[in-house]
Design a protein around this motif. Structure first.
Motif, PDB file in Angstrom:
ATOM      1  N   ALA A 271       0.844  -1.202   0.000  1.00 54.09           N
ATOM      2  CA  ALA A 271       0.000   0.000   0.000  1.00 54.09           C
ATOM      3  C   ALA A 271       0.875   1.245   0.000  1.00 54.09           C
ATOM      4  O   ALA A 271       1.974   1.261   0.570  1.00 54.09           O
ATOM      5  CB  ALA A 271      -0.909  -0.009   1.222  1.00 54.09           C
ATOM      6  N   ILE A 272       0.401   2.292  -0.646  1.00 60.68           N
ATOM      7  CA  ILE A 272       1.124   3.567  -0.674  1.00 60.68           C
ATOM      8  C   ILE A 272       0.804   4.345   0.599  1.00 60.68           C
ATOM      9  O   ILE A 272      -0.366   4.619   0.892  1.00 60.68           O
ATOM     10  CB  ILE A 272       0.734   4.391  -1.915  1.00 60.68           C
ATOM     11  N   LEU A 273       1.832   4.663   1.361  1.00 58.45           N
ATOM     12  CA  LEU A 273       1.634   5.437   2.585  1.00 58.45           C
ATOM     13  C   LEU A 273       1.366   6.892   2.237  1.00 58.45           C
ATOM     14  O   LEU A 273       2.036   7.470   1.378  1.00 58.45           O
ATOM     15  CB  LEU A 273       2.883   5.331   3.473  1.00 58.45           C
ATOM     16  N   LYS A 274       0.387   7.478   2.905  1.00 56.84           N
ATOM     17  CA  LYS A 274       0.001   8.853   2.588  1.00 56.84           C
ATOM     18  C   LYS A 274       0.161   9.802   3.770  1.00 56.84           C
ATOM     19  O   LYS A 274      -0.288  10.945   3.732  1.00 56.84           O
ATOM     20  CB  LYS A 274      -1.452   8.862   2.098  1.00 56.84           C
ATOM     21  N   GLY A 275       0.771   9.313   4.839  1.00 60.73           N
ATOM     22  CA  GLY A 275       1.060  10.184   5.974  1.00 60.73           C
ATOM     23  C   GLY A 275      -0.146  10.585   6.781  1.00 60.73           C
ATOM     24  O   GLY A 275      -0.167  11.667   7.385  1.00 60.73           O
ATOM     25  N   GLU A 276      -1.163   9.725   6.810  1.00 63.63           N
ATOM     26  CA  GLU A 276      -2.365  10.056   7.574  1.00 63.63           C
ATOM     27  C   GLU A 276      -2.032  10.202   9.063  1.00 63.63           C
ATOM     28  O   GLU A 276      -1.220   9.469   9.610  1.00 63.63           O
ATOM     29  CB  GLU A 276      -3.439   8.969   7.410  1.00 63.63           C
ATOM     30  N   LYS A 277      -2.681  11.147   9.695  1.00 66.80           N
ATOM     31  CA  LYS A 277      -2.480  11.356  11.130  1.00 66.80           C
ATOM     32  C   LYS A 277      -3.184  10.260  11.920  1.00 66.80           C
ATOM     33  O   LYS A 277      -4.313   9.884  11.602  1.00 66.80           O
ATOM     34  CB  LYS A 277      -3.024  12.726  11.540  1.00 66.80           C
ATOM     35  N   ILE A 278      -2.506   9.740  12.927  1.00 63.60           N
ATOM     36  CA  ILE A 278      -3.092   8.717  13.788  1.00 63.60           C
ATOM     37  C   ILE A 278      -3.581   9.387  15.065  1.00 63.60           C
ATOM     38  O   ILE A 278      -2.868  10.187  15.690  1.00 63.60           O
ATOM     39  CB  ILE A 278      -2.059   7.609  14.105  1.00 63.60           C
ATOM     40  N   ASP A 279      -4.785   9.062  15.474  1.00 60.64           N
ATOM     41  CA  ASP A 279      -5.385   9.687  16.645  1.00 60.64           C
ATOM     42  C   ASP A 279      -4.613   9.369  17.915  1.00 60.64           C
ATOM     43  O   ASP A 279      -4.069   8.273  18.078  1.00 60.64           O
ATOM     44  CB  ASP A 279      -6.836   9.220  16.816  1.00 60.64           C
ATOM     45  N   ALA A 280      -4.609  10.322  18.817  1.00 59.83           N
ATOM     46  CA  ALA A 280      -4.065  10.117  20.154  1.00 59.83           C
ATOM     47  C   ALA A 280      -5.233   9.913  21.109  1.00 59.83           C
ATOM     48  O   ALA A 280      -6.206  10.675  21.094  1.00 59.83           O
ATOM     49  CB  ALA A 280      -3.229  11.317  20.585  1.00 59.83           C
ATOM     50  N   ILE A 281      -5.181   8.879  21.912  1.00 60.06           N
ATOM     51  CA  ILE A 281      -6.248   8.602  22.876  1.00 60.06           C
ATOM     52  C   ILE A 281      -6.208   9.665  23.971  1.00 60.06           C
ATOM     53  O   ILE A 281      -5.150   9.963  24.532  1.00 60.06           O
ATOM     54  CB  ILE A 281      -6.070   7.201  23.468  1.00 60.06           C
ATOM     55  N   ALA A 282      -7.342  10.215  24.255  1.00 59.41           N
ATOM     56  CA  ALA A 282      -7.403  11.365  25.166  1.00 59.41           C
ATOM     57  C   ALA A 282      -7.699  10.995  26.614  1.00 59.41           C
ATOM     58  O   ALA A 282      -7.430  11.775  27.524  1.00 59.41           O
ATOM     59  CB  ALA A 282      -8.453  12.353  24.666  1.00 59.41           C
ATOM     60  N   SER A 283      -8.269   9.803  26.824  1.00 65.46           N
ATOM     61  CA  SER A 283      -8.663   9.471  28.196  1.00 65.46           C
ATOM     62  C   SER A 283      -8.503   7.983  28.463  1.00 65.46           C
ATOM     63  O   SER A 283      -8.469   7.166  27.546  1.00 65.46           O
ATOM     64  CB  SER A 283     -10.123   9.864  28.445  1.00 65.46           C
ATOM     65  N   ALA A 284      -8.414   7.655  29.760  1.00 63.80           N
ATOM     66  CA  ALA A 284      -8.307   6.260  30.174  1.00 63.80           C
ATOM     67  C   ALA A 284      -9.567   5.487  29.792  1.00 63.80           C
ATOM     68  O   ALA A 284      -9.509   4.314  29.426  1.00 63.80           O
ATOM     69  CB  ALA A 284      -8.076   6.185  31.679  1.00 63.80           C
ATOM     70  N   VAL A 285     -10.696   6.147  29.847  1.00 65.88           N
ATOM     71  CA  VAL A 285     -11.962   5.498  29.491  1.00 65.88           C
ATOM     72  C   VAL A 285     -11.939   5.079  28.023  1.00 65.88           C
ATOM     73  O   VAL A 285     -12.356   3.967  27.663  1.00 65.88           O
ATOM     74  CB  VAL A 285     -13.155   6.458  29.757  1.00 65.88           C
TER      75      VAL A 285
END
Length: 464
Positions: free
Chosen positions: A259-273
């Motif tokens: 697959a061609i990588l497109k540099g998509e941003k990966i989410d950061a988890i904001a909470s323990a829940v």
């Protein structure tokens, strides 16, 4: 001529940038999937990367050739040797030349000649380099890929062990013997630029020195000392390391086109829940990359700890399934490098990153670490089950009589008694820590591993 090598220490993989300073053209031999640092090195020297070449369909990492062609318009030189099972399937519509034995091409005033060197795989090729721009009329060296390493040669059993193609180990070994006989005819002064160094699973005794010469390998490489084909085949296939399960996926991916990588941003988890909610989802694996000395004090229930070090990529490939979504627990400063390491072997399904601080207040699990004497004492309990997670060659050299041999790479699905306390060890204690996290993730209540592993045990036995 400009020449620079680049080594991915996680994969012990070598890539090479060769440029003609007169014309400004350059080529990358065996490009990795993450190649921006190589492009920057070329730009610094006033070079433009116009081409890329692979020595074979790689099994241990994702090639960057297709990404270079699609993203930067480079011309590809790819092998057209081997049978129909090992042909590149992604070259339609791009500038690609399929090469065979004797094919010649040039990058500026630097000439390359293709040698078909089967053995590691049927389509494997090497590239002889002649610096015509520097006045040379004969080759300077040879890019051998996974054919000849420093002190070793490529293993021929991967197609059979990893890709499930029966009977190819023996035929590959015989191809390797014949390729070596041709290699012996090359001039001794030629430089050997191999595709891997020590730490790669593509051979069994690779040297750590980055380059060699044809003459040195003729004299000291074990594979060049055996002049009988049957003896060579037997020795080459003997005690090869376990073939990582992800190698089959890499072969398929590099054949049909990654697959061609497109540099998509990966989410950061904001909470323990949110972290707990993701962990509970089906086909999600939580990968904790903190050092074992930190993670063993508290792991998220169900998570696997593979410390982010030189062994990380290998064990991630063994233990993470390609249809699983990955949540990574890692410090912010490491997240980008962890992502690159996972993507280098095609593990592209990272859905989120979580900072370790989110673990505070959550339900955590832990495993125990025992000194050798305490480990041996616990072994006397009839309710214990002792697990040795080392590889076959380590086990065969010596093991605890009470131990059950369950290789680490297959531990997520291994059959283990559910009514026992588990005692785990490896050679040094690093792999048994990973194993302990896996066993806790599987729900085993009591898991302890041996500090220092079999090395520490052997040292104490010798001292006594």
């Amino acid at each position: 001529m400009f020449f620079k090598s680049f080594t991915d220490e996680n994969l012990a993989q070598n890539a090479y940038l060769i440029g003609c300073q007169r014309t400004g053209e350059s080529i990358i031999i065996d490009p990795p999937r993450e190649f921006d640092h190589i492009l920057k090195a070329a730009e610094k020297e006033g070079l433009h990367v116009t081409a890329a070449a692979d020595t074979h369909i790689h099994a241990d990492y994702v090639s960057g050739a297709r990404q270079l062609a699609v993203q930067h318009g480079v011309k590809l030189y790819l092998s057209d040797e081997g049978d129909e099972n090992w042909k590149y399937g992604y070259t339609d519509g791009m500038d690609a030349e399929l090469v065979t034995q004797g094919t010649k091409f040039s990058i500026g005033n630097i000439d390359f000649e293709v040698w078909h060197t089967p053995g590691h795989t049927p389509e494997s090729i090497s590239f002889l380099l002649t610096d015509r721009g520097g006045g040379a009329t004969d080759p300077m060296g040879i890019f051998t890929g996974d054919f000849v390493f420093v002190g070793d040669v490529g293993r021929p059993d991967l197609l059979e062990k990893a890709a499930g193609i029966g009977g190819t180990a023996d035929s590959g070994a015989r191809d390797m013997y014949r390729s070596i006989q041709r290699f012996k005819e090359l001039p001794d002064h030629l430089i050997v630029w191999p595709g891997h160094g020590a730490g790669s699973a593509c051979g069994k005794s690779l040297g750590a020195v980055p380059i060699s010469t044809v003459g040195y390998e003729k004299q000291f490489n074990w594979a060049f000392q055996i002049n009988d084909e049957e003896s060579f085949v037997e020795e080459l296939l003997n005690e090869q390391p376990e073939a990582p399960v992800y190698f089959a996926e890499m072969k398929k991916m590099n054949k049909v086109g990654p697959a061609i990588l497109k540099g998509e941003k990966i989410d950061a988890i904001a909470s323990a829940v949110e972290l707990e909610a993701l962990e509970a989802q089906e086909r999600v694996v939580v990968l904790d990359v903190r050092p074992a000395s930190v993670a063993d004090k508290g792991l998220l229930k169900g998570s696997i700890n593979i410390p982010f070090n030189k062994s990380f990529t290998n064990w991630a490939g063994w233990l993470i399934k390609y249809d699983e979504k990955i949540v990574v627990i890692a410090d912010l400063g490491e997240q980008a490098e962890v992502r690159k390491a996972l993507q280098s072997i095609g593990l592209d399904t990272i859905i989120a990153f979580a900072d370790p601080s989110l673990l505070e207040g959550l339900e955590l699990v832990a495993y125990g670490t025992l000194a050798v004497s305490a480990f041996l004492d616990d072994m006397q309990d009839e309710d214990t089950f002792v697990i040795d997670v080392r590889n076959d060659s380590e086990w065969n050299k010596g093991h605890l009589e009470e131990a059950n041999h369950l290789f680490l790479g297959k531990l997520r699905t291994a059959e283990i008694p559910t009514d026992k306390k588990l005692l785990v060890h490896c050679q040094s204690g690093a792999r048994s820590a990973i194993a302990s996290s896996i066993l806790k993730a599987r729900g085993f209540e009591t898991v302890k591993h041996m500090a220092g592993g079999y090395n520490a045990y052997s040292a104490e036995q010798s001292a006594n």
